[in-house]
Design a protein around this motif. Structure first.
Motif, PDB file in Angstrom:
ATOM      1  N   GLY A 281       0.805  -1.316   0.009  1.00 30.97           N
ATOM      2  CA  GLY A 281       0.161  -0.016  -0.311  1.00 30.97           C
ATOM      3  C   GLY A 281       0.838   1.220   0.030  1.00 30.97           C
ATOM      4  N   PHE A 282       2.215   1.158   0.249  1.00 28.05           N
ATOM      5  CA  PHE A 282       2.931   2.294   0.094  1.00 28.05           C
ATOM      6  C   PHE A 282       3.764   2.432  -1.367  1.00 28.05           C
ATOM      7  CE2 PHE A 282       2.953   1.083   4.505  1.00 28.05           C
ATOM      8  CZ  PHE A 282       2.743   2.109   5.159  1.00 28.05           C
ATOM      9  N   VAL A 283       4.136   3.587  -1.670  1.00 26.07           N
ATOM     10  CA  VAL A 283       4.919   3.882  -2.864  1.00 26.07           C
ATOM     11  C   VAL A 283       6.333   3.148  -2.747  1.00 26.07           C
ATOM     12  CG1 VAL A 283       5.996   5.387  -4.411  1.00 26.07           C
ATOM     13  CG2 VAL A 283       3.661   5.799  -3.461  1.00 26.07           C
ATOM     14  N   ALA A 284       6.491   2.072  -3.669  1.00 26.85           N
ATOM     15  CA  ALA A 284       7.735   1.397  -3.780  1.00 26.85           C
ATOM     16  C   ALA A 284       8.950   2.241  -4.230  1.00 26.85           C
ATOM     17  CB  ALA A 284       7.612   0.186  -4.642  1.00 26.85           C
ATOM     18  N   ALA A 285       9.923   2.535  -3.231  1.00 25.63           N
ATOM     19  CA  ALA A 285      11.203   3.380  -3.633  1.00 25.63           C
ATOM     20  C   ALA A 285      12.422   2.428  -3.474  1.00 25.63           C
ATOM     21  CB  ALA A 285      11.156   4.725  -3.114  1.00 25.63           C
ATOM     22  N   ASP A 286      13.407   2.471  -4.279  1.00 25.84           N
ATOM     23  CA  ASP A 286      14.656   1.765  -4.107  1.00 25.84           C
ATOM     24  C   ASP A 286      15.772   2.576  -3.162  1.00 25.84           C
ATOM     25  OD1 ASP A 286      15.983   3.950  -5.653  1.00 25.84           O
ATOM     26  OD2 ASP A 286      16.298   2.579  -7.226  1.00 25.84           O
ATOM     27  N   GLU A 287      16.975   2.072  -2.939  1.00 22.18           N
ATOM     28  CA  GLU A 287      17.772   2.728  -2.069  1.00 22.18           C
ATOM     29  C   GLU A 287      18.267   3.997  -2.496  1.00 22.18           C
ATOM     30  OE1 GLU A 287      20.621  -0.272  -1.985  1.00 22.18           O
ATOM     31  OE2 GLU A 287      20.561  -0.627  -0.048  1.00 22.18           O
ATOM     32  N   TYR A 288      18.052   4.565  -3.503  1.00 18.75           N
ATOM     33  CA  TYR A 288      18.363   5.822  -4.275  1.00 18.75           C
ATOM     34  C   TYR A 288      16.989   6.780  -4.017  1.00 18.75           C
ATOM     35  CZ  TYR A 288      22.253   3.287  -5.997  1.00 18.75           C
ATOM     36  OH  TYR A 288      23.404   2.570  -6.134  1.00 18.75           O
ATOM     37  N   MET A 289      15.758   6.256  -3.570  1.00 18.38           N
ATOM     38  CA  MET A 289      14.536   6.952  -3.521  1.00 18.38           C
ATOM     39  C   MET A 289      13.801   6.850  -4.760  1.00 18.38           C
ATOM     40  SD  MET A 289      15.070   6.719  -0.242  1.00 18.38           S
ATOM     41  CE  MET A 289      13.467   6.972  -0.059  1.00 18.38           C
ATOM     42  N   ARG A 290      14.357   6.425  -6.042  1.00 17.56           N
ATOM     43  CA  ARG A 290      13.663   6.260  -7.154  1.00 17.56           C
ATOM     44  C   ARG A 290      12.475   5.335  -6.998  1.00 17.56           C
ATOM     45  NH1 ARG A 290      19.148   5.706  -9.089  1.00 17.56           N
ATOM     46  NH2 ARG A 290      19.762   7.905  -9.703  1.00 17.56           N
ATOM     47  N   THR A 291      11.447   5.674  -7.800  1.00 12.21           N
ATOM     48  CA  THR A 291      10.429   4.723  -8.033  1.00 12.21           C
ATOM     49  C   THR A 291      10.606   4.033  -9.312  1.00 12.21           C
ATOM     50  OG1 THR A 291       8.936   6.425  -9.474  1.00 12.21           O
ATOM     51  CG2 THR A 291       8.850   6.337  -7.007  1.00 12.21           C
ATOM     52  N   ASN A 292       9.550   3.195  -9.943  1.00 13.60           N
ATOM     53  CA  ASN A 292       9.723   2.510 -11.020  1.00 13.60           C
ATOM     54  C   ASN A 292       9.830   3.468 -12.305  1.00 13.60           C
ATOM     55  OD1 ASN A 292       6.715   2.800 -10.232  1.00 13.60           O
ATOM     56  ND2 ASN A 292       6.396   1.572 -12.252  1.00 13.60           N
ATOM     57  N   ILE A 293       9.263   4.649 -11.991  1.00 11.93           N
ATOM     58  CA  ILE A 293       9.095   5.787 -13.116  1.00 11.93           C
ATOM     59  C   ILE A 293      10.703   6.581 -12.890  1.00 11.93           C
ATOM     60  CG2 ILE A 293       8.339   7.747 -14.371  1.00 11.93           C
ATOM     61  CD1 ILE A 293       5.562   6.718 -13.479  1.00 11.93           C
ATOM     62  N   PRO A 294      11.588   6.499 -13.642  1.00  6.64           N
ATOM     63  CA  PRO A 294      13.022   7.079 -13.540  1.00  6.64           C
ATOM     64  C   PRO A 294      13.165   8.469 -12.976  1.00  6.64           C
ATOM     65  CG  PRO A 294      13.170   5.760 -15.576  1.00  6.64           C
ATOM     66  CD  PRO A 294      11.523   5.853 -15.140  1.00  6.64           C
ATOM     67  N   ASN A 295      12.164   9.393 -13.349  1.00  2.41           N
ATOM     68  CA  ASN A 295      12.183  10.708 -12.918  1.00  2.41           C
ATOM     69  C   ASN A 295      11.577  11.227 -11.685  1.00  2.41           C
ATOM     70  OD1 ASN A 295       9.936  10.725 -14.883  1.00  2.41           O
ATOM     71  ND2 ASN A 295       9.941  12.827 -14.218  1.00  2.41           N
ATOM     72  N   ILE A 296      10.613  10.076 -11.045  1.00  2.00           N
ATOM     73  CA  ILE A 296       9.888  10.180 -10.211  1.00  2.00           C
ATOM     74  C   ILE A 296      10.512   9.623  -9.079  1.00  2.00           C
ATOM     75  CG2 ILE A 296       7.721  10.103  -9.079  1.00  2.00           C
ATOM     76  CD1 ILE A 296       6.476  10.060 -11.822  1.00  2.00           C
ATOM     77  N   TYR A 297      10.787  10.231  -7.704  1.00  2.00           N
ATOM     78  CA  TYR A 297      11.234   9.906  -6.644  1.00  2.00           C
ATOM     79  C   TYR A 297      10.185   9.832  -5.463  1.00  2.00           C
ATOM     80  CZ  TYR A 297      15.824  10.775  -8.977  1.00  2.00           C
ATOM     81  OH  TYR A 297      16.679  10.603  -9.776  1.00  2.00           O
ATOM     82  N   ALA A 298      10.353   9.248  -4.409  1.00  2.00           N
ATOM     83  CA  ALA A 298       9.539   9.276  -3.335  1.00  2.00           C
ATOM     84  C   ALA A 298      10.145   9.163  -2.035  1.00  2.00           C
ATOM     85  CB  ALA A 298       8.386   8.107  -3.192  1.00  2.00           C
ATOM     86  N   ALA A 319      16.826  11.788  -2.014  1.00  2.00           N
ATOM     87  CA  ALA A 319      15.936  12.113  -3.265  1.00  2.00           C
ATOM     88  C   ALA A 319      16.459  13.242  -4.208  1.00  2.00           C
ATOM     89  CB  ALA A 319      14.416  11.952  -2.645  1.00  2.00           C
ATOM     90  N   ALA A 320      16.543  14.484  -3.202  1.00  2.00           N
ATOM     91  CA  ALA A 320      17.030  15.713  -4.107  1.00  2.00           C
ATOM     92  C   ALA A 320      18.372  15.658  -4.677  1.00  2.00           C
ATOM     93  CB  ALA A 320      16.934  16.710  -3.023  1.00  2.00           C
ATOM     94  N   ARG A 321      19.263  15.149  -3.906  1.00  2.00           N
ATOM     95  CA  ARG A 321      20.689  15.036  -4.565  1.00  2.00           C
ATOM     96  C   ARG A 321      20.571  14.223  -5.674  1.00  2.00           C
ATOM     97  NH1 ARG A 321      24.826  16.090  -1.064  1.00  2.00           N
ATOM     98  NH2 ARG A 321      24.399  16.668   1.011  1.00  2.00           N
ATOM     99  N   ASN A 322      19.851  12.939  -5.777  1.00  2.00           N
ATOM    100  CA  ASN A 322      19.884  12.259  -6.681  1.00  2.00           C
ATOM    101  C   ASN A 322      19.119  12.650  -8.189  1.00  2.00           C
ATOM    102  OD1 ASN A 322      21.343  10.304  -5.539  1.00  2.00           O
ATOM    103  ND2 ASN A 322      19.581   9.030  -4.850  1.00  2.00           N
ATOM    104  N   ALA A 323      18.211  13.620  -7.643  1.00  2.00           N
ATOM    105  CA  ALA A 323      17.342  13.885  -8.561  1.00  2.00           C
ATOM    106  C   ALA A 323      18.265  15.480  -9.454  1.00  2.00           C
ATOM    107  CB  ALA A 323      16.186  14.954  -8.241  1.00  2.00           C
ATOM    108  N   MET A 324      19.220  15.736  -8.699  1.00  2.00           N
ATOM    109  CA  MET A 324      20.134  16.847  -9.330  1.00  2.00           C
ATOM    110  C   MET A 324      21.345  16.326  -9.730  1.00  2.00           C
ATOM    111  SD  MET A 324      18.603  19.680  -9.074  1.00  2.00           S
ATOM    112  CE  MET A 324      19.951  20.815  -9.422  1.00  2.00           C
TER     113      MET A 324
END
Length: 460
Positions: A281-298, A319-324
């Motif tokens: 029931g939660f948004v799945a995010a990996d250790e980099y805080m990425r979801t299954n859609i590459p540019n969307i983090y959680a 998440a912010a560091r990796n988004a940048m």
């Protein structure tokens, strides 16, 4: 249409930290918040409950004053209206501070319900916003169980009980987790008759059993009635509220608090709800805080990884560091957990039960130092509790630290730091601590795990 490097949905601990960090890294950032920045923690959770608990601590101090030659009659009354007003004042200070921090970092703030339209587009207030990367920090909301009578006006969530202006004479709490125990402690000191109902076999079932046992003993002395291994079947409107449980247990109360945990707020997913992968029931995010859609983090509660504000800070920053353009992992192995009862509960690492499941009893050593043997604790009139350290015998690795005491939430940071730095118990036991301090008890517990504590009787 406005275009951004990062769009953050949710202004709680994960969201506002992510927004500021993204801006610090040179990003053009927008933050969407449907209510007030600060999220559950600042507005309806961590901070509000601590103001009530500070009141309980003051009452505890008043009650102890006679031991120090300070004559008083220990009489007091609690004005919940003033308590709520003080809480609101402190919350406003902090939320205003967060808003100022966002502004100083040139983060645009848009107030309103924000939802995803596609992988790069967000709608808020009938306006569309484009972003190269999107961070989902929608947080969590109170959870209710589908039982008959829960719609009763006297049944409150953790959000609502923090705004009541009349002290209930009788308060029933359904759920013996963090929220239930903290509210229970505060209202018991305020002289409400508190009854706790927990479906599991003990309060704080996620913590070490020794902490649960110690807290239940303390609550018993406070007059809190505890029903564990008990499930609520219905709530009737008789005599205010009557909570009917299995096994024939009934609890009569003026107010009932539902504190059975929180669930993720997924409204921000919009039309992508079925495309963004979820787990439990939660948004799945990996250790980099990425979801299954590459540019969307959680990040934060919405992921269910660790529903704590300080975990959310770290997840949001990662998440912010990796988004940048970064490539950092968010490691949550040594996240401390604190429960701000009186005394406090704090843990980091594994419980004794979990360690034994992984390594077996023969591979571990347990050190324990009671606060009644600590000079600062005795001088302060707070001898309750202990520090417990679990060590792997072969490497002297500290696997878990569990503290029950009036300074536990502050003390756990030392244990967390040493575990993060992989400092073994034998080296921790040699670190010189100021005397007299509460933190000496941690050093002594490490020494006790190695059977070399000089302030405990020699083990047979």
């Amino acid at each position: 249409m406005d275009n951004y490097d990062i769009a953050v949905i949710g202004g709680g601990p994960a969201g506002y930290v992510a927004a500021i960090k993204g801006a610090q890294l040179g990003g053009h950032v927008v933050l969407f918040e449907k209510d007030t920045v600060g999220g559950t923690c600042l507005n309806r959770g961590c901070i509000p409950t601590k103001t009530f608990l500070k009141g309980a601590e003051i009452i505890h101090t008043i009650q102890m004053a006679g031991n120090y030659g300070i004559e008083n009659d220990s009489s007091f009354s609690v004005d919940m209206g003033k308590a709520v007003k003080n809480k609101n004042h402190i919350v406003k200070q902090l939320t205003s501070g967060v808003a100022a921090l966002l502004k100083s970092n040139a983060v645009d703030i848009c107030y309103g319900e924000a939802v995803l339209v596609d992988e790069h587009t967000i709608e808020c207030g009938n306006k569309l916003y484009k972003a190269e990367n999107i961070l989902l920090c929608g947080g969590s909301k109170t959870n209710k169980i589908p039982i008959p009578g829960i719609e009763n006006a006297n049944v409150l969530t953790s959000d609502e009980i923090l705004d009541i202006t009349e002290l209930p004479k009788r308060l029933a709490i359904i759920g013996g987790g963090v929220i239930g125990c903290e509210i229970g402690a505060a209202f018991a000191y305020y002289r409400s008759k508190v009854t706790m109902i927990e479906a599991e076999e003990r309060l704080l079932p996620f913590m070490d059993k020794d902490i649960s046992a110690a807290l239940e003993e303390t609550f018993g002395k406070l007059g809190i009635e505890i029903h564990t291994s008990t499930k609520v079947e219905s709530i009737s409107a008789e005599k205010g509220c009557r909570v009917i449980c299995n096994g024939g247990t009934t609890v009569e109360a003026d107010k009932v608090l539902i504190s059975i945990g929180r669930k993720p707020d997924l409204n921000c997913l919009g039309i992508l709800k079925n495309r963004i992968q979820q787990e439990r029931g939660f948004v799945a995010a990996d250790e980099y805080m990425r979801t299954n859609i590459p540019n969307i983090y959680a990040a934060g509660d919405i992921t269910g990884k660790s529903m704590l504000a300080h975990s959310a800070f770290k997840m949001g920053e990662t998440a912010a560091r990796n988004a940048m353009g970064g490539n950092e992992k968010c490691l949550l192995k040594t996240v401390p957990s604190c429960v701000y009862t009186l005394p406090e509960c704090a843990s980091v690492g594994l419980t004794e039960q979990k360690v034994k499941e992984i390594y077996g009893s023969e591979e571990i050593a347990i050190g324990k130092f009671p606060f009644r043997a600590n000079g600062r604790s005795l001088a302060s009139g707070t001898p309750e509790g202990f520090v417990k350290v679990i060590v792997h015998k072969q490497y002297n690795e500290i696997l878990g630290v569990h503290i029950f005491g009036f300074s536990a939430a502050e003390m756990i940071s030392e244990a967390t730091s040493l575990m993060c730095a992989e400092i073994p118990a034998d080296e921790a036991a040699e670190i010189i601590h100021a005397h007299p301090t509460f933190s000496e008890a941690f050093m002594e517990a490490c020494a006790d795990a190695l059977n070399v504590s000089v302030h405990l009787p020699k083990k047979k």
